[in-house]
Scaffold this motif. Sequence first.
Motif, PDB file in Angstrom:
ATOM      1  N   VAL A 113       0.859  -1.182   0.000  1.00 28.32           N
ATOM      2  CA  VAL A 113       0.000   0.000   0.000  1.00 28.32           C
ATOM      3  C   VAL A 113       0.897   1.235   0.000  1.00 28.32           C
ATOM      4  CG1 VAL A 113      -1.650   1.320   1.389  1.00 28.32           C
ATOM      5  CG2 VAL A 113      -1.926  -1.141   1.164  1.00 28.32           C
ATOM      6  N   THR A 114       0.560   2.217  -0.839  1.00 26.74           N
ATOM      7  CA  THR A 114       1.283   3.491  -0.843  1.00 26.74           C
ATOM      8  C   THR A 114       0.393   4.534  -0.183  1.00 26.74           C
ATOM      9  OG1 THR A 114       2.411   2.889  -2.890  1.00 26.74           O
ATOM     10  CG2 THR A 114       2.441   5.218  -2.265  1.00 26.74           C
ATOM     11  N   ILE A 115       0.978   5.233   0.802  1.00 28.72           N
ATOM     12  CA  ILE A 115       0.244   6.231   1.585  1.00 28.72           C
ATOM     13  C   ILE A 115       0.895   7.591   1.375  1.00 28.72           C
ATOM     14  CG2 ILE A 115      -0.412   6.901   3.930  1.00 28.72           C
ATOM     15  CD1 ILE A 115      -0.165   3.952   4.682  1.00 28.72           C
ATOM     16  N   ARG A 116       0.065   8.635   1.299  1.00 26.34           N
ATOM     17  CA  ARG A 116       0.567  10.019   1.194  1.00 26.34           C
ATOM     18  C   ARG A 116      -0.113  10.862   2.256  1.00 26.34           C
ATOM     19  NH1 ARG A 116       0.837  10.348  -5.100  1.00 26.34           N
ATOM     20  NH2 ARG A 116       2.893   9.434  -5.349  1.00 26.34           N
ATOM     21  N   TRP A 117       0.540  11.983   2.578  1.00 26.36           N
ATOM     22  CA  TRP A 117       0.000  12.929   3.550  1.00 26.36           C
ATOM     23  C   TRP A 117       0.629  14.293   3.306  1.00 26.36           C
ATOM     24  CZ3 TRP A 117       3.074   8.766   4.633  1.00 26.36           C
ATOM     25  CH2 TRP A 117       4.387   9.041   4.979  1.00 26.36           C
ATOM     26  N   TYR A 118       0.080  15.282   3.991  1.00 24.43           N
ATOM     27  CA  TYR A 118       0.591  16.649   3.928  1.00 24.43           C
ATOM     28  C   TYR A 118       1.244  16.972   5.271  1.00 24.43           C
ATOM     29  CZ  TYR A 118       0.530  21.696   4.344  1.00 24.43           C
ATOM     30  OH  TYR A 118       0.909  22.997   4.579  1.00 24.43           O
ATOM     31  N   LEU A 119       2.377  17.685   5.233  1.00 21.33           N
ATOM     32  CA  LEU A 119       3.046  18.115   6.459  1.00 21.33           C
ATOM     33  C   LEU A 119       2.975  19.627   6.590  1.00 21.33           C
ATOM     34  CD1 LEU A 119       6.390  16.091   6.564  1.00 21.33           C
ATOM     35  CD2 LEU A 119       4.379  15.788   8.001  1.00 21.33           C
ATOM     36  N   PRO A 120       2.548  20.145   7.743  1.00 23.81           N
ATOM     37  CA  PRO A 120       2.652  21.582   7.981  1.00 23.81           C
ATOM     38  C   PRO A 120       4.121  22.000   7.907  1.00 23.81           C
ATOM     39  CG  PRO A 120       1.255  20.540   9.639  1.00 23.81           C
ATOM     40  CD  PRO A 120       1.902  19.445   8.855  1.00 23.81           C
ATOM     41  N   ALA A 121       4.394  23.225   7.525  1.00 25.49           N
ATOM     42  CA  ALA A 121       5.770  23.703   7.330  1.00 25.49           C
ATOM     43  C   ALA A 121       6.641  23.496   8.572  1.00 25.49           C
ATOM     44  CB  ALA A 121       5.758  25.179   6.936  1.00 25.49           C
ATOM     45  N   LYS A 122       6.107  23.757   9.754  1.00 28.60           N
ATOM     46  CA  LYS A 122       6.893  23.617  10.985  1.00 28.60           C
ATOM     47  C   LYS A 122       7.172  22.156  11.344  1.00 28.60           C
ATOM     48  CE  LYS A 122       5.533  27.969  13.070  1.00 28.60           C
ATOM     49  NZ  LYS A 122       4.916  28.633  14.205  1.00 28.60           N
ATOM     50  N   THR A 123       6.462  21.235  10.736  1.00 29.44           N
ATOM     51  CA  THR A 123       6.626  19.812  11.054  1.00 29.44           C
ATOM     52  C   THR A 123       7.703  19.158  10.200  1.00 29.44           C
ATOM     53  OG1 THR A 123       4.274  19.775  11.572  1.00 29.44           O
ATOM     54  CG2 THR A 123       5.325  17.656  11.348  1.00 29.44           C
ATOM     55  N   ARG A 124       8.104  19.778   9.117  1.00 31.88           N
ATOM     56  CA  ARG A 124       9.013  19.151   8.150  1.00 31.88           C
ATOM     57  C   ARG A 124      10.405  18.857   8.695  1.00 31.88           C
ATOM     58  NH1 ARG A 124       6.743  22.976   3.463  1.00 31.88           N
ATOM     59  NH2 ARG A 124       4.768  21.875   3.254  1.00 31.88           N
ATOM     60  N   ARG A 125      10.760  19.386   9.829  1.00 34.12           N
ATOM     61  CA  ARG A 125      12.092  19.134  10.387  1.00 34.12           C
ATOM     62  C   ARG A 125      12.123  17.949  11.357  1.00 34.12           C
ATOM     63  NH1 ARG A 125      13.141  22.797  15.382  1.00 34.12           N
ATOM     64  NH2 ARG A 125      11.026  23.283  16.014  1.00 34.12           N
ATOM     65  N   TYR A 126      10.976  17.376  11.649  1.00 35.93           N
ATOM     66  CA  TYR A 126      10.907  16.272  12.608  1.00 35.93           C
ATOM     67  C   TYR A 126      10.912  14.914  11.908  1.00 35.93           C
ATOM     68  CZ  TYR A 126       9.504  19.923  15.877  1.00 35.93           C
ATOM     69  OH  TYR A 126       9.471  21.054  16.645  1.00 35.93           O
ATOM     70  N   PRO A 127      11.574  13.905  12.511  1.00 36.81           N
ATOM     71  CA  PRO A 127      11.490  12.553  11.945  1.00 36.81           C
ATOM     72  C   PRO A 127      10.061  12.036  12.081  1.00 36.81           C
ATOM     73  CG  PRO A 127      12.688  12.539  14.034  1.00 36.81           C
ATOM     74  CD  PRO A 127      12.396  13.964  13.711  1.00 36.81           C
TER      75      PRO A 127
END
Length: 191
Positions: A113-127
């Motif tokens: 299964v391939t899953i996609r999502w959106y990340l808020p800008a401030k979240t992009r630095r977290y693993p």
Amino acid sequence: MSGPVSRPGPVSEPGPGSVSEPGPGSVSGSGQPTTPVEPRGSRLRGQLVIGGTVAAVAVAGTVLAVVLPGQGPQGRPTPTATRSTGPTEISRSTLTALAPRGLRVVSDQGAVVTIRWYLPAKTRRYPLVLQREPADGQRLMTMEAGATSAKVLGLDPDTGYCFLVGAALEISRKSTVAWSKPHCIRGAVSR
């Protein structure tokens, strides 16, 4: 005196940086077969690959060891986190603001299964971590910071699954993870 002396021709010595390697199956002066010497570059490349693999496993193990204890009784994140300066509160509104959004399955091929999502800008630095239920022995999958998709392998084609993606905001004794809303497929229902 004896007759003319025969002298051997000039002997060339290997210069600096040149390598004289015996061929396969040649014999050294001691009568022992010799093996070709492995070029230095391929040995170094092998050591780099092993070192990189060990580092990746160490990072994944650290995230798993720290994220799992931070889960509440039903796999939900706990609202408090422990830092080196002592316990701190992270508000529910902060967790919600930093959580991945719009989790969806873009490809369901049974076992993959391939899953996609959106990340808020401030979240992009977290693993990131991906959790699935039922776990089938694969409770968490770790991902790089900023990832917006993942392939989940090894699924049972006849089983329904629910997925959550979380941003590991703080990795410590009690980790804090901002979890997405669950996304379920094949008739599964989130608990």
